[in-house]
Design a protein around this motif. Structure first.
Motif, PDB file in Angstrom:
ATOM      1  N   LEU A   1       0.878  -1.173  -0.101  1.00  0.00           N
ATOM      2  CA  LEU A   1      -0.118  -0.018   0.025  1.00  0.00           C
ATOM      3  C   LEU A   1       0.961   1.225  -0.124  1.00  0.00           C
ATOM      4  O   LEU A   1       0.291   2.328  -0.047  1.00  0.00           O
ATOM      5  CB  LEU A   1      -0.740  -0.007   1.414  1.00  0.00           C
ATOM      6  N   LYS A   2       2.186   1.073  -0.024  1.00  0.00           N
ATOM      7  CA  LYS A   2       3.111   2.303  -0.043  1.00  0.00           C
ATOM      8  C   LYS A   2       2.733   3.436  -1.051  1.00  0.00           C
ATOM      9  O   LYS A   2       3.039   4.401  -0.863  1.00  0.00           O
ATOM     10  CB  LYS A   2       4.489   1.812   0.096  1.00  0.00           C
ATOM     11  N   GLY A   3       2.249   3.025  -2.176  1.00  0.00           N
ATOM     12  CA  GLY A   3       1.919   4.106  -3.126  1.00  0.00           C
ATOM     13  C   GLY A   3       0.835   4.739  -2.917  1.00  0.00           C
ATOM     14  O   GLY A   3       0.222   5.737  -3.721  1.00  0.00           O
ATOM     15  N   ILE A   4      -0.108   4.572  -1.870  1.00  0.00           N
ATOM     16  CA  ILE A   4      -1.465   4.953  -1.727  1.00  0.00           C
ATOM     17  C   ILE A   4      -1.229   5.823  -0.440  1.00  0.00           C
ATOM     18  O   ILE A   4      -0.804   5.292   0.708  1.00  0.00           O
ATOM     19  CB  ILE A   4      -2.532   3.902  -1.605  1.00  0.00           C
ATOM     20  N   ASN A   5      -1.586   7.129  -0.449  1.00  0.00           N
ATOM     21  CA  ASN A   5      -1.571   7.952   0.917  1.00  0.00           C
ATOM     22  C   ASN A   5      -2.728   7.651   1.628  1.00  0.00           C
ATOM     23  O   ASN A   5      -3.873   8.046   1.429  1.00  0.00           O
ATOM     24  CB  ASN A   5      -1.726   9.484   0.171  1.00  0.00           C
ATOM     25  N   LEU A   6      -2.420   6.823   2.721  1.00  0.00           N
ATOM     26  CA  LEU A   6      -3.488   6.451   3.762  1.00  0.00           C
ATOM     27  C   LEU A   6      -3.016   6.850   4.928  1.00  0.00           C
ATOM     28  O   LEU A   6      -1.888   7.163   5.368  1.00  0.00           O
ATOM     29  CB  LEU A   6      -3.598   4.794   3.820  1.00  0.00           C
ATOM     30  N   GLU A   7      -4.108   7.264   5.882  1.00  0.00           N
ATOM     31  CA  GLU A   7      -4.010   7.822   7.181  1.00  0.00           C
ATOM     32  C   GLU A   7      -3.461   6.704   8.071  1.00  0.00           C
ATOM     33  O   GLU A   7      -4.225   5.665   8.483  1.00  0.00           O
ATOM     34  CB  GLU A   7      -5.102   8.698   7.820  1.00  0.00           C
ATOM     35  N   LEU A   8      -2.555   7.147   8.878  1.00  0.00           N
ATOM     36  CA  LEU A   8      -1.781   6.165   9.838  1.00  0.00           C
ATOM     37  C   LEU A   8      -1.793   6.760  11.223  1.00  0.00           C
ATOM     38  O   LEU A   8      -1.586   7.789  11.296  1.00  0.00           O
ATOM     39  CB  LEU A   8      -0.530   5.548   9.552  1.00  0.00           C
ATOM     40  N   GLN A   9      -1.859   5.749  12.240  1.00  0.00           N
ATOM     41  CA  GLN A   9      -1.613   6.172  13.626  1.00  0.00           C
ATOM     42  C   GLN A   9      -0.680   5.250  14.078  1.00  0.00           C
ATOM     43  O   GLN A   9      -0.775   3.959  14.365  1.00  0.00           O
ATOM     44  CB  GLN A   9      -2.761   5.965  14.469  1.00  0.00           C
ATOM     45  N   GLY A  10       0.837   5.495  14.152  1.00  0.00           N
ATOM     46  CA  GLY A  10       1.908   4.762  14.370  1.00  0.00           C
ATOM     47  C   GLY A  10       2.042   3.699  13.034  1.00  0.00           C
ATOM     48  O   GLY A  10       2.056   4.323  11.903  1.00  0.00           O
ATOM     49  N   ASN A  11       1.934   2.646  13.228  1.00  0.00           N
ATOM     50  CA  ASN A  11       2.075   1.649  11.873  1.00  0.00           C
ATOM     51  C   ASN A  11       0.595   1.007  11.632  1.00  0.00           C
ATOM     52  O   ASN A  11       0.460   0.326  10.772  1.00  0.00           O
ATOM     53  CB  ASN A  11       2.958   0.455  12.497  1.00  0.00           C
ATOM     54  N   ASN A  12      -0.492   1.452  12.236  1.00  0.00           N
ATOM     55  CA  ASN A  12      -1.710   0.905  12.147  1.00  0.00           C
ATOM     56  C   ASN A  12      -2.654   1.951  11.367  1.00  0.00           C
ATOM     57  O   ASN A  12      -2.526   3.165  11.350  1.00  0.00           O
ATOM     58  CB  ASN A  12      -2.633   1.005  13.455  1.00  0.00           C
ATOM     59  N   LEU A  13      -3.457   1.370  10.380  1.00  0.00           N
ATOM     60  CA  LEU A  13      -4.181   2.272   9.385  1.00  0.00           C
ATOM     61  C   LEU A  13      -5.332   2.602  10.319  1.00  0.00           C
ATOM     62  O   LEU A  13      -5.991   2.007  11.000  1.00  0.00           O
ATOM     63  CB  LEU A  13      -4.592   1.220   8.268  1.00  0.00           C
ATOM     64  N   VAL A  14      -5.663   3.996  10.207  1.00  0.00           N
ATOM     65  CA  VAL A  14      -6.969   4.473  10.512  1.00  0.00           C
ATOM     66  C   VAL A  14      -8.249   4.152   9.873  1.00  0.00           C
ATOM     67  O   VAL A  14      -7.999   4.497   8.642  1.00  0.00           O
ATOM     68  CB  VAL A  14      -6.844   5.971  10.874  1.00  0.00           C
ATOM     69  N   THR A  15      -9.225   3.655  10.595  1.00  0.00           N
ATOM     70  CA  THR A  15     -10.372   3.412   9.828  1.00  0.00           C
ATOM     71  C   THR A  15     -11.641   4.118  10.657  1.00  0.00           C
ATOM     72  O   THR A  15     -11.482   4.245  11.839  1.00  0.00           O
ATOM     73  CB  THR A  15     -10.607   1.904   9.836  1.00  0.00           C
ATOM     74  N   ASP A  16     -12.783   3.878   9.900  1.00  0.00           N
ATOM     75  CA  ASP A  16     -13.921   4.244  10.447  1.00  0.00           C
ATOM     76  C   ASP A  16     -14.540   3.132  11.262  1.00  0.00           C
ATOM     77  O   ASP A  16     -14.078   2.179  11.131  1.00  0.00           O
ATOM     78  CB  ASP A  16     -15.057   4.984   9.573  1.00  0.00           C
ATOM     79  N   LYS A  17     -15.821   3.185  11.740  1.00  0.00           N
ATOM     80  CA  LYS A  17     -16.545   2.184  12.399  1.00  0.00           C
ATOM     81  C   LYS A  17     -16.796   0.950  11.429  1.00  0.00           C
ATOM     82  O   LYS A  17     -17.075  -0.102  11.955  1.00  0.00           O
ATOM     83  CB  LYS A  17     -17.760   2.628  13.104  1.00  0.00           C
ATOM     84  N   MET A  18     -16.830   1.135  10.270  1.00  0.00           N
ATOM     85  CA  MET A  18     -17.017   0.128   9.220  1.00  0.00           C
ATOM     86  C   MET A  18     -15.650  -0.144   8.470  1.00  0.00           C
ATOM     87  O   MET A  18     -15.780  -0.939   7.730  1.00  0.00           O
ATOM     88  CB  MET A  18     -18.080   0.598   8.250  1.00  0.00           C
ATOM     89  N   CYS A  19     -14.649   0.260   9.148  1.00  0.00           N
ATOM     90  CA  CYS A  19     -13.177  -0.471   8.605  1.00  0.00           C
ATOM     91  C   CYS A  19     -12.708   0.182   7.427  1.00  0.00           C
ATOM     92  O   CYS A  19     -11.932  -0.178   6.717  1.00  0.00           O
ATOM     93  CB  CYS A  19     -13.257  -2.113   8.629  1.00  0.00           C
TER      94      CYS A  19
END
Length: 335
Positions: free
Chosen positions: A259-277
């Motif tokens: 996923l390194k080529g896609i800018n996704l929000e992270l908190q530490g090493n974890n992907l940040v998601t909403d309540k539906m993932c």
């Protein structure tokens, strides 16, 4: 359908509704829900999910406590196959966001491998984490006990360590600070091992002494035991320390480099998601150990149901209701 190097060509032109990266409990759960929602899905699995080498799932509702993780995964895979889901053993190297679709580049086969590209409207990251284990010359000696009474998750297995002599195998000073004093809820009989790979500050040494927790900085030669039950460790100086259980906290690697080529929000090493993932990308979902939350098999399975349902709802809204054509005015009904 089980895909392989021999038959994957017939699927390369298909655009799946969802490609799931990872065939552990989360990925299989999501795949089952997607197929039941009459969507098309492909699970790509590199093999040996974290739960594969869990010898007993003591905390999965409804299963006998001695159920091995690999049994859960095999049953899940059979269920998914019965619903006509596609499954491929392969290593995802890269995901490219093409706008309307994602291109998923996969290496298939350990020997004489080939590369293939599959496409989907949605992507689900379910590839989990890989735990670091104590680095011994004989790693087979570690795997003799890992997943039996040598644990990697306090939340999962703390109960199994209640009031036992426990070796805590740390990968950093931060791991000691974070875990040891929480582990004492289950057992106070804790011996900390650094394997000689890092230095412990004097302030932390003092704190450990105040709680009566021995600190061993001499490297480990080997684990001792029989029949997959660890009974202690032998140090490189020949000292033997008796134990009844162990907890490894040497860090882990998040399997998400594709996923390194896609800018996704992270908190530490974890992907940040909403309540539906759903991640910060509207068509990428993350479930299980990759996202923020508890690293539990049962949580990953629940995440899969949530994410699959969110995708179905979205596609359903976009597609609209299916009309009963024969009941429409001016419908040409053939008798």
């Amino acid at each position: 359908m089980q895909l392989s190097k021999n038959n994957l060509q017939e699927k390369l032109d298909q655009i799946y509704d969802v490609i799931l990266i990872g065939g552990g409990a989360g990925g299989l759960s999501a795949g089952i829900y997607l197929q039941r929602y009459r969507l098309s899905s492909l699970i790509i699995d590199k093999g040996k999910a974290r739960s594969f080498w869990m010898q007993e799932l003591h905390n999965y509702l409804g299963l006998p406590p001695d159920t091995p993780g690999r049994v859960l995964l095999q049953r899940g895979k059979e269920h998914y196959a019965s619903l006509d889901g596609d499954f491929l053993n392969g290593f995802v190297e890269e995901v490219v966001d093409e706008g309307e679709t994602f291109a998923v580049k996969v290496k298939v086969g350990r020997q004489n491998s080939i590369e293939a590209v599959f496409r989907a409207k949605y992507l689900m990251a379910a590839s989990g984490i890989i735990d670091y284990l104590p680095p011994l010359d004989d790693m087979g000696n570690v795997y003799d006990y890992a997943g039996y009474n040598l644990h990697v998750c306090m939340v999962c297995d703390g109960y199994e360590m209640t009031d036992k002599k426990c070796g805590f195998f740390a990968g950093s000073e931060a791991a000691i600070e974070e875990m040891v004093f929480n582990l004492s809820w289950f057992t106070p009989y804790i011996t900390i091992f650094t394997h000689g790979v890092f230095t412990v500050s004097e302030s932390l040494k003092t704190k450990l002494r105040e709680h009566g927790y021995p600190l061993i900085e001499t490297p480990i030669q080997q684990f001792l035991g029989k029949n997959h039950q660890m009974t202690g460790v032998e140090l490189t100086d020949g000292t033997i320390i008796e134990l009844e259980t162990g907890l490894i906290s040497m860090g882990s690697r998040y399997h998400n480099t594709y996923l390194k080529g896609i800018n996704l929000e992270l908190q530490g090493n974890n992907l940040v998601t909403d309540k539906m993932c759903r991640t910060s990308h509207p068509k990428i979902f993350a479930i299980g150990d990759l996202k923020l939350g508890l690293n539990q098999v049962i949580i990953a399975a629940g995440d899969g149901a949530l994410a699959a349902t969110a995708i179905w709802r979205e596609i359903r809204r976009e597609t609209g209701a299916r009309p009963w054509v024969e009941n429409l005015p001016n419908s040409a009904i053939k008798c």
